[in-house]
Design an enzyme around this catalytic site. Structure first.
Site, PDB file in Angstrom:
ATOM      1  N   ARG A 104       0.977  -1.361   0.199  1.00  0.00           N
ATOM      2  CA  ARG A 104       0.010   0.098   0.184  1.00  0.00           C
ATOM      3  C   ARG A 104       0.879   1.133   0.052  1.00  0.00           C
ATOM      4  NH1 ARG A 104      -1.823  -3.854   3.751  1.00  0.00           N
ATOM      5  NH2 ARG A 104      -3.909  -4.381   3.599  1.00  0.00           N
ATOM      6  N   LYS A 131      -1.884  -2.479   7.385  1.00  0.00           N
ATOM      7  CA  LYS A 131      -3.287  -1.964   7.774  1.00  0.00           C
ATOM      8  C   LYS A 131      -3.582  -2.636   8.979  1.00  0.00           C
ATOM      9  CE  LYS A 131      -7.784  -1.622   5.461  1.00  0.00           C
ATOM     10  NZ  LYS A 131      -8.550  -1.604   4.297  1.00  0.00           N
ATOM     11  N   HIS A 198      -2.542   2.516  -6.205  1.00  0.00           N
ATOM     12  CA  HIS A 198      -3.181   0.969  -5.800  1.00  0.00           C
ATOM     13  C   HIS A 198      -3.393  -0.138  -7.062  1.00  0.00           C
ATOM     14  CE1 HIS A 198      -4.978  -0.839  -2.410  1.00  0.00           C
ATOM     15  NE2 HIS A 198      -6.221  -1.356  -3.310  1.00  0.00           N
ATOM     16  N   ARG A 201      -0.865  -2.750  -6.392  1.00  0.00           N
ATOM     17  CA  ARG A 201      -1.072  -3.622  -5.475  1.00  0.00           C
ATOM     18  C   ARG A 201      -2.132  -4.584  -6.337  1.00  0.00           C
ATOM     19  NH1 ARG A 201      -1.513  -4.958  -0.115  1.00  0.00           N
ATOM     20  NH2 ARG A 201      -3.721  -5.375   0.852  1.00  0.00           N
ATOM     21  N   HIS A 224      -3.863  -9.535   4.293  1.00  0.00           N
ATOM     22  CA  HIS A 224      -5.347  -9.736   4.504  1.00  0.00           C
ATOM     23  C   HIS A 224      -5.465 -10.393   5.994  1.00  0.00           C
ATOM     24  CE1 HIS A 224      -7.102  -8.360   0.476  1.00  0.00           C
ATOM     25  NE2 HIS A 224      -6.457  -7.147   1.002  1.00  0.00           N
ATOM     26  N   TYR A 233     -11.396  -9.483  -3.346  1.00  0.00           N
ATOM     27  CA  TYR A 233     -10.428  -8.918  -4.193  1.00  0.00           C
ATOM     28  C   TYR A 233     -10.017  -9.411  -5.441  1.00  0.00           C
ATOM     29  CZ  TYR A 233      -6.341  -5.663  -3.827  1.00  0.00           C
ATOM     30  OH  TYR A 233      -5.542  -4.613  -3.998  1.00  0.00           O
TER      31      TYR A 233
END
Length: 244
Positions: A104, A131, A198, A201, A224, A233
């Site tokens: 990210r 994240k 993004h 990614r 994740h 995704y």
């Protein structure tokens, strides 16, 4: 002061942003910037800023468009054009790292030179806080490592040196929005139109899935927490590939 910062205050501010005028993408950028600052403040001064990553996610989530059912990745030729359009070794290293390791933009901005780890099987990037406050290790391909070390050599540094991996002319760490600007400006020079960082990614995730057909490998790459997030995704990426 940082002591006065609370989840309730963040939630109140976020609500005002969302009720105000402007595009959803603009609101998301403002909220992302504040989230980045709070994460930094908690890491730098945990006694002053006591908001944890989980509290931040609950109080100030990043808004996302409900209709975003399709995601796109870059083709090999497009990625090559993007890399060629980068004007400096630093910018080329940023694009290469994000496109291969699924970082990210705030993760790329937060990297230090010492986060490059020489593993027995090659170089690895240590993401200290992704994240949700979760860290992870991601492999760095040999050709990507070569670009990163060319950038370090130009700045007179090595992987053992302290300081940000990606800094400006003054040596200060790039902000996440500056990382995004690097990608956007290179994309315009490459004739790829308006894209955000993004998409790199997305590109890393799709390439990993095509090579491995292993959803768990993609989950580990993306960092994740839940497998169903990775599955959603990939469904959006698959829809984008089929549409193209």
């Amino acid at each position: 002061s940082l002591r006065e910062l609370s989840p309730a205050a963040l939630a109140l501010w976020g609500g005002r942003v969302m009720r105000g005028h402007g595009a959803l993408t603009s609101k998301a950028r403002r909220i992302s910037a504040v989230r980045t600052f709070v994460r930094w403040a908690h890491r730098a001064a945990p006694r002053e800023c006591r908001i944890t990553a989980d509290q931040l996610d609950l109080a100030l989530p990043v808004p996302r468009a409900e209709s975003a059912a399709v995601s796109r990745s870059l083709r090999g030729a497009e990625l090559s054009r993007l890399l060629q359009a980068c004007e400096t070794p630093r910018d080329r290293a940023i694009v290469a790292v994000m496109a291969s390791s699924a970082l990210r933009r705030f993760e790329a901005a937060a990297l230090d030179a010492t986060d490059l780890v020489d593993d027995q099987d090659g170089w690895v990037i240590q993401i200290r806080e992704g994240k949700g406050g979760r860290g992870r290790l991601v492999a760095m391909a040999d050709d990507v490592a070569e670009l990163v070390f060319l950038h370090l050599a130009e700045t007179g540094r090595a992987a053992v040196d302290t300081g940000p991996l990606f800094g400006g002319p003054d040596g200060q760490r790039l902000a996440p929005w500056q990382v995004d600007d690097v990608v956007q400006m290179a994309a315009r020079r490459a004739g790829l139109g308006s894209i955000s960082s993004h998409i790199l990614r997305h590109t890393a995730a799709w390439r990993c899935y095509v090579l491995t057909r292993d959803v768990l490998a993609v989950q580990a790459l993306l960092g994740h927490r839940h497998l169903d997030t990775t599955q959603r995704y990939l469904r959006r990426l698959t829809a984008g590939e089929l549409r193209d």
